[in-house]
Design a protein around this motif. Structure first.
Motif, PDB file in Angstrom:
ATOM      1  N   ASP A  59       9.992  44.844  64.390  1.00 24.22           N
ATOM      2  CA  ASP A  59      10.886  46.216  64.754  1.00 24.22           C
ATOM      3  C   ASP A  59       9.634  47.311  65.958  1.00 24.22           C
ATOM      4  OD1 ASP A  59      12.358  48.149  66.112  1.00 24.22           O
ATOM      5  OD2 ASP A  59      13.890  48.201  64.879  1.00 24.22           O
ATOM      6  N   ILE A  60       9.858  48.265  66.333  1.00 25.34           N
ATOM      7  CA  ILE A  60       8.931  49.229  66.367  1.00 25.34           C
ATOM      8  C   ILE A  60       8.977  51.172  65.912  1.00 25.34           C
ATOM      9  CG2 ILE A  60       7.085  50.684  67.728  1.00 25.34           C
ATOM     10  CD1 ILE A  60       7.444  48.178  69.776  1.00 25.34           C
ATOM     11  N   ILE A  61       8.151  51.025  64.977  1.00 24.26           N
ATOM     12  CA  ILE A  61       8.160  52.701  64.060  1.00 24.26           C
ATOM     13  C   ILE A  61       7.746  53.301  64.964  1.00 24.26           C
ATOM     14  CG2 ILE A  61       8.548  54.139  62.259  1.00 24.26           C
ATOM     15  CD1 ILE A  61       9.597  52.142  60.738  1.00 24.26           C
ATOM     16  N   TYR A  62       7.598  54.675  66.260  1.00 25.18           N
ATOM     17  CA  TYR A  62       7.009  55.263  66.810  1.00 25.18           C
ATOM     18  C   TYR A  62       6.625  56.576  65.446  1.00 25.18           C
ATOM     19  CZ  TYR A  62       8.063  53.020  71.197  1.00 25.18           C
ATOM     20  OH  TYR A  62       8.125  51.024  71.972  1.00 25.18           O
ATOM     21  N   GLY A  63       5.160  56.994  66.507  1.00 25.10           N
ATOM     22  CA  GLY A  63       4.773  58.021  65.812  1.00 25.10           C
ATOM     23  C   GLY A  63       5.298  59.064  65.844  1.00 25.10           C
ATOM     24  N   GLY A  64       5.228  60.317  64.804  1.00 24.89           N
ATOM     25  CA  GLY A  64       6.198  61.170  65.500  1.00 24.89           C
ATOM     26  C   GLY A  64       7.994  60.931  65.412  1.00 24.89           C
ATOM     27  N   SER A  65       8.165  59.523  64.769  1.00 23.40           N
ATOM     28  CA  SER A  65      10.216  59.761  65.367  1.00 23.40           C
ATOM     29  C   SER A  65      10.361  59.601  63.229  1.00 23.40           C
ATOM     30  CB  SER A  65      10.182  58.315  65.703  1.00 23.40           C
ATOM     31  OG  SER A  65       9.086  57.256  64.951  1.00 23.40           O
TER      32      SER A  65
END
Length: 291
Positions: free
Chosen positions: A26-32
């Motif tokens: 999975d990907i956790i995006y910056g600022g999320s």
């Protein structure tokens, strides 16, 4: 381990930034908005049962093709952040709790299903745009459970009571309140002709008659209650029949004949059972009527 006998160089962190192991693939995006699942792995925040909010991603964490925990995501756990709102906001929503809608959107409680608490609105910029203080959410333990309160985590029955004064045997707030409330005087509704006067708590019942009427009075629910019964509106005599004697004479019937006639009863324990005893009689006629 044993207790210290000398100074210890204990490691410390400020707690502003934290590193969370990221869920597989999975990907956790910056600022999320970031949450963890039941296994403790970080993933994008959303309105999904079982998630617990953990903060705002400081940078992207791409775990595509990686196993659980192969990389970590740095999250900020304090401060105010600006997010979109799935709920239509007004100035009146400042101070309201908000919940995860997705990884960049918050919502009010009525607009999500699982109430994953993520902070408090501090400023409404527009109907779908606001600043959120995430700190309150991160200061709670097991946030999702407490806010949803599925198990009654905030209920009085879940709060323990330490009574150092020996005033009660109750060990929980709910049980202590159940002891207190019956002894706090209240206005008790007139049950009407042939009705039973409530006997579970202290208070005053003001009777209204339209003709010759009756009432019944059961034995008190507990000792220590005080019940004042008065004739408020006199449309005819009111005869109250008690379940047992209300004095040592053996009287079990109270007749209120004029407006203002009042009898005050107190409950005492006799023979291991609570019974009524007349404490004040102003104008009422007390008689013994065979059952």
């Amino acid at each position: 381990m044993t207790a210290l006998a000398q100074d210890r160089g204990t490691q410390r962190r400020d707690g502003v930034l934290g590193a969370l192991a990221v869920i597989t693939n999975d990907i956790i995006y910056g600022g999320s908005l970031v949450a963890v699942n039941a296994d403790g792995y970080a993933l994008p925040g959303g309105d999904t049962a079982g998630l617990i909010f953990q903060g705002v991603a400081d940078a992207r964490a791409d775990n595509t093709g990686g196993d659980n925990g192969a990389i970590k995501c740095i999250v900020r756990r304090r401060g105010e952040f600006r997010f979109a709102s799935a709920s239509a906001l007004t100035q009146a929503n400042v101070g309201d709790a908000v919940f995860l809608s997705d990884d960049q959107t918050i919502a009010l409680a009525g607009d999500v299903d699982n109430d994953i608490y993520c902070g408090v609105i501090t400023e409404v910029v527009a109907a779908a745009d606001c600043w959120v203080d995430i700190t309150p959410a991160l200061q709670q333990t097991d946030v999702a459970t407490h806010i949803a309160d599925v198990a009654g985590a905030h209920a009085a029955s879940a709060i323990s009571l330490a009574d150092t004064g020996g005033y009660t045997a109750a060990t929980e707030i709910e049980a202590a309140l159940a002891e207190i409330y019956p002894h706090v005087p209240a206005v008790i509704a007139d049950p009407g002709n042939a009705g039973a006067i409530p006997v579970t708590r202290s208070g005053n019942v003001a009777l209204t008659t339209e003709a010759a009427e009756t009432r019944t009075l059961a034995d008190p629910a507990a000792a220590g209650l005080t019940l004042a019964v008065s004739l408020d509106v006199d449309g005819g005599d009111c005869v109250i029949t008690a379940a047992t004697a209300i004095n040592q004479t053996g009287d079990n019937t109270i007749t209120l004949g004029d407006a203002g006639d009042t009898v005050v009863l107190t409950s005492v324990q006799v023979g291991a059972s609570p019974v009524w005893r007349v404490a004040v009689n102003d104008g009422a006629a007390l008689t013994t009527v065979a059952g």
